[in-house]
Design a protein around this motif. Sequence first.
Motif, PDB file in Angstrom:
ATOM      1  N   ASP A  35       0.846  -1.198   0.000  1.00 50.23           N
ATOM      2  CA  ASP A  35       0.000   0.000   0.000  1.00 50.23           C
ATOM      3  C   ASP A  35       0.876   1.241   0.000  1.00 50.23           C
ATOM      4  O   ASP A  35       2.091   1.164   0.186  1.00 50.23           O
ATOM      5  CB  ASP A  35      -0.899  -0.020   1.257  1.00 50.23           C
ATOM      6  CG  ASP A  35      -2.162   0.810   1.105  1.00 50.23           C
ATOM      7  OD1 ASP A  35      -2.433   1.333   0.002  1.00 50.23           O
ATOM      8  OD2 ASP A  35      -2.900   0.914   2.106  1.00 50.23           O
ATOM      9  N   GLN A  36       0.207   2.385  -0.204  1.00 51.66           N
ATOM     10  CA  GLN A  36       0.894   3.658  -0.022  1.00 51.66           C
ATOM     11  C   GLN A  36       0.648   4.133   1.408  1.00 51.66           C
ATOM     12  O   GLN A  36      -0.135   3.543   2.139  1.00 51.66           O
ATOM     13  CB  GLN A  36       0.369   4.683  -1.023  1.00 51.66           C
ATOM     14  CG  GLN A  36       0.672   4.301  -2.473  1.00 51.66           C
ATOM     15  CD  GLN A  36      -0.065   5.189  -3.448  1.00 51.66           C
ATOM     16  OE1 GLN A  36      -1.273   5.369  -3.344  1.00 51.66           O
ATOM     17  NE2 GLN A  36       0.653   5.748  -4.405  1.00 51.66           N
ATOM     18  N   ARG A  42      -7.469   7.685  -1.319  1.00 52.44           N
ATOM     19  CA  ARG A  42      -8.015   6.416  -0.833  1.00 52.44           C
ATOM     20  C   ARG A  42      -9.524   6.591  -0.647  1.00 52.44           C
ATOM     21  O   ARG A  42      -9.964   7.066   0.393  1.00 52.44           O
ATOM     22  CB  ARG A  42      -7.312   6.020   0.463  1.00 52.44           C
ATOM     23  CG  ARG A  42      -7.566   4.605   0.936  1.00 52.44           C
ATOM     24  CD  ARG A  42      -6.612   4.232   2.057  1.00 52.44           C
ATOM     25  NE  ARG A  42      -5.244   4.018   1.572  1.00 52.44           N
ATOM     26  CZ  ARG A  42      -4.149   4.510   2.146  1.00 52.44           C
ATOM     27  NH1 ARG A  42      -4.245   5.228   3.239  1.00 52.44           N
ATOM     28  NH2 ARG A  42      -2.964   4.272   1.633  1.00 52.44           N
ATOM     29  N   SER A  44     -11.709   4.707   0.114  1.00 59.06           N
ATOM     30  CA  SER A  44     -12.246   3.975   1.262  1.00 59.06           C
ATOM     31  C   SER A  44     -12.344   4.832   2.529  1.00 59.06           C
ATOM     32  O   SER A  44     -13.045   4.476   3.458  1.00 59.06           O
ATOM     33  CB  SER A  44     -11.373   2.760   1.554  1.00 59.06           C
ATOM     34  OG  SER A  44     -11.203   2.002   0.383  1.00 59.06           O
TER      35      SER A  44
HETATM   36  C1  LIG Z   1     -18.146  10.243  -2.060  1.00 62.70           C
HETATM   37  C2  LIG Z   1     -18.162   8.759  -2.115  1.00 62.70           C
HETATM   38  C3  LIG Z   1     -19.193   8.064  -1.508  1.00 62.70           C
HETATM   39  C4  LIG Z   1     -19.223   6.679  -1.539  1.00 62.70           C
HETATM   40  N1  LIG Z   1     -20.218   6.033  -0.883  1.00 62.70           N
HETATM   41  C5  LIG Z   1     -20.211   4.680  -0.830  1.00 62.70           C
HETATM   42  C6  LIG Z   1     -21.205   3.989  -0.100  1.00 62.70           C
HETATM   43  O1  LIG Z   1     -22.079   4.598   0.513  1.00 62.70           O
HETATM   44  N2  LIG Z   1     -21.166   2.622  -0.088  1.00 62.70           N
HETATM   45  C7  LIG Z   1     -20.194   1.927  -0.757  1.00 62.70           C
HETATM   46  O2  LIG Z   1     -20.210   0.704  -0.720  1.00 62.70           O
HETATM   47  N3  LIG Z   1     -19.238   2.569  -1.453  1.00 62.70           N
HETATM   48  C8  LIG Z   1     -19.221   3.923  -1.502  1.00 62.70           C
HETATM   49  N4  LIG Z   1     -18.236   4.575  -2.192  1.00 62.70           N
HETATM   50  C9  LIG Z   1     -17.278   3.779  -2.966  1.00 62.70           C
HETATM   51  C10 LIG Z   1     -16.145   3.233  -2.151  1.00 62.70           C
HETATM   52  O3  LIG Z   1     -15.577   4.255  -1.388  1.00 62.70           O
HETATM   53  C11 LIG Z   1     -15.132   2.633  -3.112  1.00 62.70           C
HETATM   54  O4  LIG Z   1     -15.724   1.650  -3.888  1.00 62.70           O
HETATM   55  C12 LIG Z   1     -13.997   1.981  -2.402  1.00 62.70           C
HETATM   56  O5  LIG Z   1     -13.457   2.823  -1.425  1.00 62.70           O
HETATM   57  C13 LIG Z   1     -12.925   1.601  -3.370  1.00 62.70           C
HETATM   58  O6  LIG Z   1     -11.915   1.000  -2.630  1.00 62.70           O
HETATM   59  P1  LIG Z   1     -10.534   0.639  -3.277  1.00 62.70           P
HETATM   60  O7  LIG Z   1      -9.833  -0.160  -2.256  1.00 62.70           O
HETATM   61  O8  LIG Z   1     -10.732   0.082  -4.619  1.00 62.70           O
HETATM   62  O9  LIG Z   1      -9.836   2.048  -3.526  1.00 62.70           O
HETATM   63  P2  LIG Z   1      -9.069   3.014  -2.527  1.00 62.70           P
HETATM   64  O10 LIG Z   1      -9.744   3.136  -1.239  1.00 62.70           O
HETATM   65  O11 LIG Z   1      -8.808   4.270  -3.301  1.00 62.70           O
HETATM   66  O12 LIG Z   1      -7.724   2.251  -2.258  1.00 62.70           O
HETATM   67  C14 LIG Z   1      -6.739   2.099  -3.229  1.00 62.70           C
HETATM   68  C15 LIG Z   1      -5.473   1.826  -2.494  1.00 62.70           C
HETATM   69  O13 LIG Z   1      -4.435   1.511  -3.417  1.00 62.70           O
HETATM   70  C16 LIG Z   1      -3.256   2.132  -2.974  1.00 62.70           C
HETATM   71  N5  LIG Z   1      -2.293   2.236  -4.070  1.00 62.70           N
HETATM   72  C17 LIG Z   1      -2.307   3.084  -5.117  1.00 62.70           C
HETATM   73  N6  LIG Z   1      -1.220   2.879  -5.886  1.00 62.70           N
HETATM   74  C18 LIG Z   1      -0.513   1.876  -5.310  1.00 62.70           C
HETATM   75  C19 LIG Z   1       0.711   1.218  -5.654  1.00 62.70           C
HETATM   76  N7  LIG Z   1       1.422   1.539  -6.738  1.00 62.70           N
HETATM   77  N8  LIG Z   1       1.150   0.231  -4.828  1.00 62.70           N
HETATM   78  C20 LIG Z   1       0.443  -0.126  -3.707  1.00 62.70           C
HETATM   79  N9  LIG Z   1      -0.728   0.484  -3.365  1.00 62.70           N
HETATM   80  C21 LIG Z   1      -1.189   1.468  -4.159  1.00 62.70           C
HETATM   81  C22 LIG Z   1      -3.725   3.455  -2.423  1.00 62.70           C
HETATM   82  O14 LIG Z   1      -2.780   4.004  -1.557  1.00 62.70           O
HETATM   83  C23 LIG Z   1      -4.997   3.036  -1.702  1.00 62.70           C
HETATM   84  O15 LIG Z   1      -4.734   2.625  -0.385  1.00 62.70           O
HETATM   85  C24 LIG Z   1     -18.198   5.965  -2.204  1.00 62.70           C
HETATM   86  C25 LIG Z   1     -17.167   6.659  -2.818  1.00 62.70           C
HETATM   87  C26 LIG Z   1     -17.132   8.033  -2.791  1.00 62.70           C
HETATM   88  C27 LIG Z   1     -16.014   8.751  -3.436  1.00 62.70           C
END
Ligand SMILES: Cc1cc2nc3c(=O)[nH]c(=O)nc-3n(C[C@H](O)[C@H](O)[C@H](O)COP(=O)(O)OP(=O)(O)OC[C@H]3O[C@@H](n4cnc5c(N)ncnc54)[C@H](O)[C@@H]3O)c2cc1C
Lengths: 376, 103
Positions: A35-36, A42, A44
Amino acid sequence: MAEASYDFVVVGGGVVGASIGFGLARRGARVAILDQGDAALRSSRVNFGLVWLQSKGDGMPDYGRWTRRSADLWTGFAAELRELSGIDTEHEQNGGVSFCLGEAEFEQRRNTIQRMHNQVEPWVYETRMIDRKEVEALYPGVRFGPEMVGASFCPHDGVSNPLRLLQSLHGALKTIGVAYRPDAPATAIRRDGAGFAIDTPAGTFRAGKLVLAAGHATTKLAAPLGLEAPIVPERGQLVVTERVAPILPIPASGVRQTRDGTIMIGTTHEAAPDLTTRTTTGNMVHIAERAVQVLPDLARLRIVRSWLGLRVLSPDGFPVYMESETHPGAYVAICHSGNTLAAVHANDLAEAFLAHRLPERLDSFHPRRFHVSQAA
Amino acid sequence: MFRKLPDPAAPTVTVTIDGRAHTVAAHETAASAALLAGMGATRRSPVTGEPRAPFCMMGVCYECLMVIDDVPSRQACLVTVADGMRIDRQPGARALDFGGEDA
Ligand SMILES: Cc1cc2nc3c(=O)[nH]c(=O)nc-3n(C[C@H](O)[C@H](O)[C@H](O)COP(=O)(O)OP(=O)(O)OC[C@H]3O[C@@H](n4cnc5c(N)ncnc54)[C@H](O)[C@@H]3O)c2cc1C
Ligand code: FES
């Protein structure tokens, strides 16, 4: 630098990567999550927290079924996390509503719900329209604005505190021995014998299999591995009021009360040509006005926080899961609604990634659906 | 616990703190006036019910939320006293009473 070797390396420690990594490790795999650090983008950390079915799957019935499966798994998932981490995700599944302002909106919502029902087995959504009186019965003592004529109601909808969910996942990962490395973001990924080598500032990690779940960064990491992760980022802004005594027993899309008493009002849907997270007042005023039309008394509350998050949205809004053909054993997982899907990611999706081939039921989620010219 | 530096020339106002009239320097804030009046805990946490009192006195910690002139959840350390002001303890989360006037 010391080289570490794992069954799986998961790139990305947001709710998607953490859920998948958790599910893999629970099934016996040796897992590292790269992770970063704290300053990363993020999603999440910035989302609304709904565990939500009623709006999912219009145009892709499998997404409706997948979401229902996750909603059904969530209670057990939350209990497992609580036991392993000692942290309560504040999950509740007492149903949820989507308010309609005016008859036209109510009719439109009715049509949408009907259309969604027609695409799946009757047990999947079980969402129905309820009139103002029924809404009032769900929110005893609450005064609604005159334009609130009714709502759609889904008994499977619920909520969990997104920050607690992430914290609880990471606590559980630690308990079950997953290596979580916020100091080791992937900088380059290569084939390495039958597996993969992942270069990071903290050394090279080796893995038999690889999952890319790095949110907005996934697209770039995926391409060299024969994987696709098309993302059209979307901004979502929300505002949060001061704490008040409990008044909203169940969540609604767009307004919910947290356990601590704050009322969250959200969320905007705006194109995000760049990945800046600066808020804009005009759009926040718009969502606050709508909330006040539903619940006029909110106008007397103070707003104490606001922020903007970037949705990890594929071009059609549905999840993308695939295994690489050129690099078997490398997978992509990106989705909006990562909280909602956390339970199915920690179970069915982890199982699918452990299997030799992805099961057919995941076919709909393959990004080949975006290859319009080939499909025609 | 709190002692004011002497400033005999400072103009004063009369405020009601916890139901009792107090004469305080016109440059005090509602929070400092409440502390000087010996109020101690000025609110209870809406989450845990713990007693709390003003802490940073500069608008960042939100520990000083009080009911001022019947408006709950005001940051008392950012409100300068005024003649006739009513400053009351806040007992936990404010209640959002439905049907009240929109402010
Ligand atoms: C305003 C808003 C409201 C939302 N409401 C809801 C809701 O009510 N219910 C729901 O279910 N979902 C909701 N969501 C959606 C939900 O937040 C996302 O689907 C979810 O957070 C995505 O998670 P993720 O782990 O894919 O991405 P992220 O949380 O963005 O995590 C990606 C991770 O990858 C890491 N990363 C990036 N590059 C690298 C690399 N080169 N090497 C290692 N790590 C790396 C980052 O540091 C980060 O930790 C909402 C989103 C938003 C923006
Ligand atoms: S005392 Fe800290 S904000 Fe008022």
